[in-house]
Design a protein around this motif. Structure first.
Motif, PDB file in Angstrom:
ATOM      1  N   THR A 120       0.803  -1.177   0.008  1.00  0.00           N
ATOM      2  CA  THR A 120       0.068   0.005  -0.085  1.00  0.00           C
ATOM      3  C   THR A 120       0.816   1.335   0.145  1.00  0.00           C
TER       4      THR A 120
ATOM      5  N   LYS B  77      -5.592  10.414  -8.873  1.00  0.00           N
ATOM      6  CA  LYS B  77      -5.985   9.846  -9.926  1.00  0.00           C
ATOM      7  C   LYS B  77      -7.258  10.802 -10.396  1.00  0.00           C
TER       8      LYS B  77
ATOM      9  N   SER C 109       2.369   1.616  -3.559  1.00  0.00           N
ATOM     10  CA  SER C 109       1.256   1.821  -4.564  1.00  0.00           C
ATOM     11  C   SER C 109       0.727   3.248  -4.440  1.00  0.00           C
ATOM     12  N   SER C 110       0.872   3.880  -3.160  1.00  0.00           N
ATOM     13  CA  SER C 110       0.177   5.420  -3.047  1.00  0.00           C
ATOM     14  C   SER C 110       1.347   6.179  -3.543  1.00  0.00           C
TER      15      SER C 110
ATOM     16  N   HIS D  90       3.647   5.544  -5.811  1.00  0.00           N
ATOM     17  CA  HIS D  90       3.707   5.530  -7.517  1.00  0.00           C
ATOM     18  C   HIS D  90       2.549   6.004  -8.240  1.00  0.00           C
ATOM     19  N   GLU D  91       1.300   5.572  -7.570  1.00  0.00           N
ATOM     20  CA  GLU D  91       0.148   5.839  -8.215  1.00  0.00           C
ATOM     21  C   GLU D  91      -0.656   6.999  -7.754  1.00  0.00           C
ATOM     22  N   GLY D  92      -0.437   7.210  -6.546  1.00  0.00           N
ATOM     23  CA  GLY D  92      -1.086   8.310  -5.848  1.00  0.00           C
ATOM     24  C   GLY D  92      -2.453   7.890  -5.289  1.00  0.00           C
ATOM     25  N   THR D  93      -2.994   8.840  -4.487  1.00  0.00           N
ATOM     26  CA  THR D  93      -4.257   8.418  -3.984  1.00  0.00           C
ATOM     27  C   THR D  93      -5.352   8.599  -4.956  1.00  0.00           C
ATOM     28  N   SER D  94      -6.453   8.105  -4.608  1.00  0.00           N
ATOM     29  CA  SER D  94      -7.768   8.291  -5.561  1.00  0.00           C
ATOM     30  C   SER D  94      -8.092   9.663  -6.022  1.00  0.00           C
TER      31      SER D  94
ATOM     32  N   ARG E 139      -5.704  13.830 -12.027  1.00  0.00           N
ATOM     33  CA  ARG E 139      -5.061  13.559 -13.565  1.00  0.00           C
ATOM     34  C   ARG E 139      -5.990  13.307 -14.497  1.00  0.00           C
TER      35      ARG E 139
END
Length: 47
Positions: free
Chosen positions: A27, A40, A30-31, A33-37, A43
């Motif tokens: 977790t 997202k 992933s947060s 490198h992908e960011g939080t909701s 973006r």
């Protein structure tokens, strides 16, 4: 978890070195490198 630690670079290892479970490592990475909701959604709105 040792395998996960060995597979990480220095920056990623520093982020997760305090984690105690593989799920926490997942977790955290992933947060990072992908960011939080929220990130997202922003973006998607920018595209």
């Amino acid at each position: 978890m040792n395998a996960l630690y060995c597979a990480l670079g220095t920056n990623e290892f520093n982020r997760v070195s305090q984690c105690t479970t593989a799920y926490e490592i997942w977790t955290t990475l992933s947060s990072a490198h992908e960011g939080t909701s929220k990130v997202k959604k922003v973006r998607l709105n920018l595209q």
